[in-house]
Design a protein around this motif. Structure first.
Motif, PDB file in Angstrom:
ATOM      1  N   ILE A  23      40.509  53.906  38.614  1.00 11.87           N
ATOM      2  CA  ILE A  23      40.917  53.353  39.907  1.00 11.87           C
ATOM      3  C   ILE A  23      40.109  52.108  40.230  1.00 11.87           C
ATOM      4  O   ILE A  23      40.644  51.103  40.689  1.00 11.87           O
ATOM      5  CB  ILE A  23      40.743  54.419  41.024  1.00 11.87           C
ATOM      6  N   SER A  24      38.815  52.153  39.981  1.00 14.59           N
ATOM      7  CA  SER A  24      37.942  51.042  40.358  1.00 14.59           C
ATOM      8  C   SER A  24      38.083  49.817  39.454  1.00 14.59           C
ATOM      9  O   SER A  24      37.588  48.740  39.794  1.00 14.59           O
ATOM     10  CB  SER A  24      36.485  51.505  40.398  1.00 14.59           C
ATOM     11  N   GLU A  25      38.772  49.953  38.344  1.00 13.28           N
ATOM     12  CA  GLU A  25      38.968  48.814  37.432  1.00 13.28           C
ATOM     13  C   GLU A  25      39.745  47.672  38.075  1.00 13.28           C
ATOM     14  O   GLU A  25      39.584  46.526  37.678  1.00 13.28           O
ATOM     15  CB  GLU A  25      39.700  49.265  36.162  1.00 13.28           C
ATOM     16  N   GLU A  31      33.430  42.717  43.915  1.00 12.11           N
ATOM     17  CA  GLU A  31      32.957  44.052  44.280  1.00 12.11           C
ATOM     18  C   GLU A  31      32.252  44.767  43.132  1.00 12.11           C
ATOM     19  O   GLU A  31      31.847  45.916  43.278  1.00 12.11           O
ATOM     20  CB  GLU A  31      34.120  44.911  44.778  1.00 12.11           C
ATOM     21  N   LYS A  32      32.092  44.080  42.001  1.00 14.22           N
ATOM     22  CA  LYS A  32      31.486  44.707  40.822  1.00 14.22           C
ATOM     23  C   LYS A  32      30.123  45.318  41.132  1.00 14.22           C
ATOM     24  O   LYS A  32      29.802  46.417  40.679  1.00 14.22           O
ATOM     25  CB  LYS A  32      31.366  43.678  39.698  1.00 14.22           C
ATOM     26  N   PHE A  33      29.301  44.615  41.901  1.00 14.92           N
ATOM     27  CA  PHE A  33      27.964  45.117  42.218  1.00 14.92           C
ATOM     28  C   PHE A  33      27.899  45.707  43.619  1.00 14.92           C
ATOM     29  O   PHE A  33      26.834  46.082  44.079  1.00 14.92           O
ATOM     30  CB  PHE A  33      26.928  44.002  42.058  1.00 14.92           C
ATOM     31  N   GLN A  38      28.900  51.515  43.765  1.00 17.02           N
ATOM     32  CA  GLN A  38      28.685  52.688  44.615  1.00 17.02           C
ATOM     33  C   GLN A  38      29.642  53.822  44.258  1.00 17.02           C
ATOM     34  O   GLN A  38      29.243  54.980  44.176  1.00 17.02           O
ATOM     35  CB  GLN A  38      28.881  52.318  46.084  1.00 17.02           C
ATOM     36  N   ILE A  39      30.903  53.484  44.045  1.00 17.04           N
ATOM     37  CA  ILE A  39      31.912  54.487  43.715  1.00 17.04           C
ATOM     38  C   ILE A  39      31.589  55.153  42.382  1.00 17.04           C
ATOM     39  O   ILE A  39      31.656  56.376  42.255  1.00 17.04           O
ATOM     40  CB  ILE A  39      33.325  53.859  43.700  1.00 17.04           C
ATOM     41  N   LYS A  40      31.239  54.358  41.409  1.00 14.28           N
ATOM     42  CA  LYS A  40      30.907  54.916  40.094  1.00 14.28           C
ATOM     43  C   LYS A  40      29.683  55.812  40.175  1.00 14.28           C
ATOM     44  O   LYS A  40      29.669  56.914  39.620  1.00 14.28           O
ATOM     45  CB  LYS A  40      30.694  53.791  39.080  1.00 14.28           C
TER      46      LYS A  40
END
Length: 117
Positions: A23-25, A31-33, A38-40
Motif C-alpha cells: 500500500i505504501s509503495e 513521504e519516504k522519510f 512511520q507506517i512501515k
C-alpha cells in the motif's frame, strides 16, 4: 506449539505487513522519510512484538508485548487513515488490509484476555 511461527495471529500479521508495504509503495516520494517510514515501522512492530512476547517466560510479560503489538497496529491503522485523508491512496485500496487488520485485532484481544485470566 513449538514456535511463535505456529501462531495464526503472527502468520496473519506477517501477511498484513506485506499488504501495508505494498500500500505504501504508491505514496509520494516526499513521504519516504515521513509517513511511509512511520507506517512501515509500526506495521513491522506487530509481528515483532508477538514474537518477542512469545519468548518471555511469564504470561503477564507475554500479554504486555501483545498489548504493545495491538497498540502498534492501531498506530498503523491511524497512519493509513491519514494517507487516505491526504488522498495518497483510496479507501478501496486498503480494504483487504483493513479487513485483515480487524481480524488480527480480535485475535490479539482474545489472546491477551486468555493470558490474563
Amino acid at each position: 506449539m513449538k514456535s511463535y511461527r505456529d501462531l495464526i495471529v503472527w502468520q496473519k500479521s506477517m501477511n498484513w505487513v506485506t499488504l501495508v508495504y505494498k500500500i505504501s509503495e504508491v505514496f509520494p516520494e516526499s513521504e519516504k522519510f515521513g509517513l511511509v517510514s512511520q507506517i512501515k515501522r509500526s506495521s513491522v512492530s506487530v509481528p515483532s512484538n508477538i514474537a518477542e512476547g512469545y519468548g518471555r517466560n511469564y504470561k503477564k510479560d507475554y500479554a504486555k508485548f501483545l498489548q504493545i503489538a495491538r497498540g502498534s497496529q492501531y498506530e498503523c491503522q491511524t497512519q493509513i487513515e491519514i494517507a487516505v485523508n491526504l488522498s495518497f491512496i483510496k479507501r478501496e485500496q486498503i480494504q483487504e488490509a483493513s479487513d485483515l487488520s480487524i481480524e488480527i485485532e480480535k485475535m490479539l484481544n482474545s489472546l491477551v484476555n486468555k493470558l490474563l485470566e
